[in-house]
Motif scaffolding. Sequence first.
Motif, PDB file in Angstrom:
ATOM      1  N   ASN A   1      -4.541   3.926 -24.566  1.00 47.86           N
ATOM      2  CA  ASN A   1      -4.807   4.236 -25.538  1.00 47.86           C
ATOM      3  C   ASN A   1      -4.310   4.810 -26.722  1.00 47.86           C
ATOM      4  O   ASN A   1      -2.728   5.683 -26.686  1.00 47.86           O
ATOM      5  N   ASP A   2      -4.671   4.414 -28.518  1.00 46.00           N
ATOM      6  CA  ASP A   2      -3.919   5.045 -29.060  1.00 46.00           C
ATOM      7  C   ASP A   2      -2.774   4.983 -29.733  1.00 46.00           C
ATOM      8  O   ASP A   2      -1.809   5.752 -29.585  1.00 46.00           O
ATOM      9  N   LEU A   3      -2.229   3.722 -29.702  1.00 50.48           N
ATOM     10  CA  LEU A   3      -1.224   2.476 -29.217  1.00 50.48           C
ATOM     11  C   LEU A   3      -0.704   3.531 -30.131  1.00 50.48           C
ATOM     12  O   LEU A   3      -1.553   3.722 -31.720  1.00 50.48           O
ATOM     13  N   ALA A   4       1.105   3.536 -30.424  1.00 49.62           N
ATOM     14  CA  ALA A   4       1.492   3.834 -31.583  1.00 49.62           C
ATOM     15  C   ALA A   4       2.683   2.879 -31.642  1.00 49.62           C
ATOM     16  O   ALA A   4       3.113   2.269 -31.128  1.00 49.62           O
ATOM     17  N   PRO A   5       3.550   2.892 -33.141  1.00 50.60           N
ATOM     18  CA  PRO A   5       4.040   2.139 -33.059  1.00 50.60           C
ATOM     19  C   PRO A   5       5.078   2.725 -32.159  1.00 50.60           C
ATOM     20  O   PRO A   5       6.347   0.928 -32.102  1.00 50.60           O
ATOM     21  N   GLU A   6       6.171   3.689 -32.301  1.00 51.09           N
ATOM     22  CA  GLU A   6       7.029   4.357 -30.964  1.00 51.09           C
ATOM     23  C   GLU A   6       6.415   3.104 -29.506  1.00 51.09           C
ATOM     24  O   GLU A   6       7.049   3.743 -28.210  1.00 51.09           O
ATOM     25  N   ASP A   7       5.329   3.184 -29.330  1.00 49.32           N
ATOM     26  CA  ASP A   7       5.120   2.366 -27.741  1.00 49.32           C
ATOM     27  C   ASP A   7       5.487   0.906 -27.964  1.00 49.32           C
ATOM     28  O   ASP A   7       5.860   0.338 -26.678  1.00 49.32           O
ATOM     29  N   THR A   8       6.227   0.317 -29.217  1.00 51.47           N
ATOM     30  CA  THR A   8       6.360  -1.224 -29.051  1.00 51.47           C
ATOM     31  C   THR A   8       7.778  -1.276 -28.165  1.00 51.47           C
ATOM     32  O   THR A   8       8.737  -0.140 -28.459  1.00 51.47           O
ATOM     33  N   ALA A   9       7.631  -1.721 -26.946  1.00 50.94           N
ATOM     34  CA  ALA A   9       8.716  -2.069 -25.897  1.00 50.94           C
ATOM     35  C   ALA A   9       7.571  -3.749 -25.120  1.00 50.94           C
ATOM     36  O   ALA A   9       7.326  -3.717 -25.490  1.00 50.94           O
ATOM     37  N   VAL A  10       8.812  -3.905 -24.405  1.00 46.56           N
ATOM     38  CA  VAL A  10       8.619  -4.873 -23.203  1.00 46.56           C
ATOM     39  C   VAL A  10       8.916  -3.810 -21.994  1.00 46.56           C
ATOM     40  O   VAL A  10       9.442  -3.410 -21.650  1.00 46.56           O
ATOM     41  N   TYR A  11       7.082  -4.087 -21.392  1.00 52.04           N
ATOM     42  CA  TYR A  11       7.136  -2.937 -20.552  1.00 52.04           C
ATOM     43  C   TYR A  11       6.951  -4.146 -18.614  1.00 52.04           C
ATOM     44  O   TYR A  11       6.647  -5.893 -19.012  1.00 52.04           O
TER      45      TYR A  11
ATOM     46  N   GLY B   1       9.157  -7.055 -12.383  1.00 53.05           N
ATOM     47  CA  GLY B   1       8.820  -7.971 -13.233  1.00 53.05           C
ATOM     48  C   GLY B   1       9.482  -8.899 -14.139  1.00 53.05           C
ATOM     49  O   GLY B   1      10.871  -8.280 -14.282  1.00 53.05           O
ATOM     50  N   GLN B   2       8.938  -9.644 -14.622  1.00 54.40           N
ATOM     51  CA  GLN B   2       9.267 -10.383 -16.254  1.00 54.40           C
ATOM     52  C   GLN B   2       9.542 -10.013 -16.991  1.00 54.40           C
ATOM     53  O   GLN B   2      10.072  -9.772 -17.981  1.00 54.40           O
ATOM     54  N   GLY B   3       8.449  -8.585 -17.162  1.00 54.92           N
ATOM     55  CA  GLY B   3       8.356  -7.673 -18.350  1.00 54.92           C
ATOM     56  C   GLY B   3       6.730  -9.066 -18.994  1.00 54.92           C
ATOM     57  O   GLY B   3       7.585  -9.908 -19.635  1.00 54.92           O
ATOM     58  N   THR B   4       5.969  -7.779 -20.189  1.00 54.34           N
ATOM     59  CA  THR B   4       5.228  -8.425 -21.353  1.00 54.34           C
ATOM     60  C   THR B   4       5.171  -7.264 -22.462  1.00 54.34           C
ATOM     61  O   THR B   4       5.710  -6.269 -22.292  1.00 54.34           O
TER      62      THR B   4
ATOM     63  N   ASN C   1       0.452  -1.116   0.249  1.00 58.34           N
ATOM     64  CA  ASN C   1      -0.377  -0.052   0.317  1.00 58.34           C
ATOM     65  C   ASN C   1       1.185   1.240   0.035  1.00 58.34           C
ATOM     66  O   ASN C   1       0.357   1.908  -1.002  1.00 58.34           O
ATOM     67  N   PRO C   2       2.061   1.182   0.660  1.00 61.85           N
ATOM     68  CA  PRO C   2       2.257   2.472   1.025  1.00 61.85           C
ATOM     69  C   PRO C   2       3.674   3.197  -0.603  1.00 61.85           C
ATOM     70  O   PRO C   2       4.243   3.788  -0.780  1.00 61.85           O
ATOM     71  N   SER C   3       3.798   1.922  -1.320  1.00 67.35           N
ATOM     72  CA  SER C   3       4.764   1.325  -1.644  1.00 67.35           C
ATOM     73  C   SER C   3       3.966   2.660  -3.177  1.00 67.35           C
ATOM     74  O   SER C   3       3.273   2.458  -3.645  1.00 67.35           O
ATOM     75  N   ILE C   4       5.488   2.989  -3.707  1.00 67.16           N
ATOM     76  CA  ILE C   4       5.680   3.184  -5.241  1.00 67.16           C
ATOM     77  C   ILE C   4       5.390   2.390  -6.529  1.00 67.16           C
ATOM     78  O   ILE C   4       6.339   1.815  -6.856  1.00 67.16           O
ATOM     79  N   VAL C   5       4.490   2.539  -7.596  1.00 66.91           N
ATOM     80  CA  VAL C   5       4.384   1.149  -8.274  1.00 66.91           C
ATOM     81  C   VAL C   5       4.342   2.031  -9.387  1.00 66.91           C
ATOM     82  O   VAL C   5       3.768   2.294  -9.266  1.00 66.91           O
ATOM     83  N   GLY C   6       4.503   1.623 -10.945  1.00 70.74           N
ATOM     84  CA  GLY C   6       4.320   1.710 -11.681  1.00 70.74           C
ATOM     85  C   GLY C   6       5.005   0.838 -12.735  1.00 70.74           C
ATOM     86  O   GLY C   6       4.850  -0.365 -13.036  1.00 70.74           O
ATOM     87  N   TRP C   7       5.119   0.994 -14.542  1.00 77.40           N
ATOM     88  CA  TRP C   7       5.180   0.737 -15.395  1.00 77.40           C
ATOM     89  C   TRP C   7       7.119   1.588 -16.152  1.00 77.40           C
ATOM     90  O   TRP C   7       6.380   2.610 -16.016  1.00 77.40           O
ATOM     91  N   TYR C   8       7.640   0.659 -16.640  1.00 74.47           N
ATOM     92  CA  TYR C   8       8.821   0.652 -17.229  1.00 74.47           C
ATOM     93  C   TYR C   8       8.933  -0.141 -19.024  1.00 74.47           C
ATOM     94  O   TYR C   8       8.058  -0.188 -18.292  1.00 74.47           O
ATOM     95  N   ARG C   9       9.489   0.311 -19.418  1.00 79.23           N
ATOM     96  CA  ARG C   9       9.270  -0.467 -21.386  1.00 79.23           C
ATOM     97  C   ARG C   9      10.298  -0.204 -21.447  1.00 79.23           C
ATOM     98  O   ARG C   9      11.971   1.178 -21.440  1.00 79.23           O
ATOM     99  N   GLN C  10      11.021  -1.124 -22.410  1.00 77.32           N
ATOM    100  CA  GLN C  10      12.045  -0.876 -23.227  1.00 77.32           C
ATOM    101  C   GLN C  10      11.869  -1.801 -24.225  1.00 77.32           C
ATOM    102  O   GLN C  10      11.229  -2.755 -24.701  1.00 77.32           O
ATOM    103  N   ALA C  11      12.916  -0.747 -25.306  1.00 79.75           N
ATOM    104  CA  ALA C  11      12.288  -1.286 -26.407  1.00 79.75           C
ATOM    105  C   ALA C  11      14.101  -1.981 -26.801  1.00 79.75           C
ATOM    106  O   ALA C  11      14.670  -1.454 -25.864  1.00 79.75           O
ATOM    107  N   PRO C  12      13.920  -2.702 -28.175  1.00 81.66           N
ATOM    108  CA  PRO C  12      15.028  -3.287 -28.523  1.00 81.66           C
ATOM    109  C   PRO C  12      16.529  -2.549 -28.289  1.00 81.66           C
ATOM    110  O   PRO C  12      15.847  -0.791 -29.614  1.00 81.66           O
ATOM    111  N   GLY C  13      17.353  -2.503 -27.820  1.00 78.09           N
ATOM    112  CA  GLY C  13      18.743  -1.579 -28.229  1.00 78.09           C
ATOM    113  C   GLY C  13      18.657  -0.221 -27.192  1.00 78.09           C
ATOM    114  O   GLY C  13      19.451   0.296 -27.688  1.00 78.09           O
ATOM    115  N   LYS C  14      17.531  -0.725 -26.559  1.00 74.18           N
ATOM    116  CA  LYS C  14      17.302   1.016 -25.534  1.00 74.18           C
ATOM    117  C   LYS C  14      17.610   0.783 -24.742  1.00 74.18           C
ATOM    118  O   LYS C  14      17.017  -0.435 -24.356  1.00 74.18           O
ATOM    119  N   GLU C  15      17.608   1.865 -23.836  1.00 73.54           N
ATOM    120  CA  GLU C  15      17.459   1.620 -21.908  1.00 73.54           C
ATOM    121  C   GLU C  15      15.820   2.058 -21.612  1.00 73.54           C
ATOM    122  O   GLU C  15      15.415   2.142 -22.693  1.00 73.54           O
TER     123      GLU C  15
END
Length: 118
Positions: free
Chosen positions: A86-96, A109-112, A33-47
């Motif tokens: 919403n309104d996803l674009a090709p530049e959103d392609t990544a492992v989340y 997490g292990q990523g999706t 409950n007090p944790s910060i939670v969220g999402w990161y993403r990593q595209a091929p060849g990027k951080e």
Amino acid sequence: QEQLVESGGGLVQRGGSLRLSCTASGTLTSVFNPSIVGWYRQAPGKERDLVATITGSGGTNYADAVKGRFTISRDNARKRVFLQMNDLAPEDTAVYYCYRSLNGRNFWGQGTQVTVNS
């Protein structure tokens, strides 16, 4: 042992939507409950980059690239965090990756995979 398990990734066309979910297992509610939670993403060849985070009290932070298109939310009772995309674009392609942080300790997490076709 704590695990963050993501689901909801997949293949979608430009302009489409996806909803990612992440469940924290092996985590006490009093810790989640007090944790910060969220999402990161990593595209091929990027951080790995921040997408969005949400604090225990509901404060949100978004990367400029997703503002107005993505919405992060959490369900503390079920120890889950969501990312509505919403309104996803090709530049959103990544492992989340799902992320949790509290008192300097970070968990991932292990990523999706999210793939957006043009």
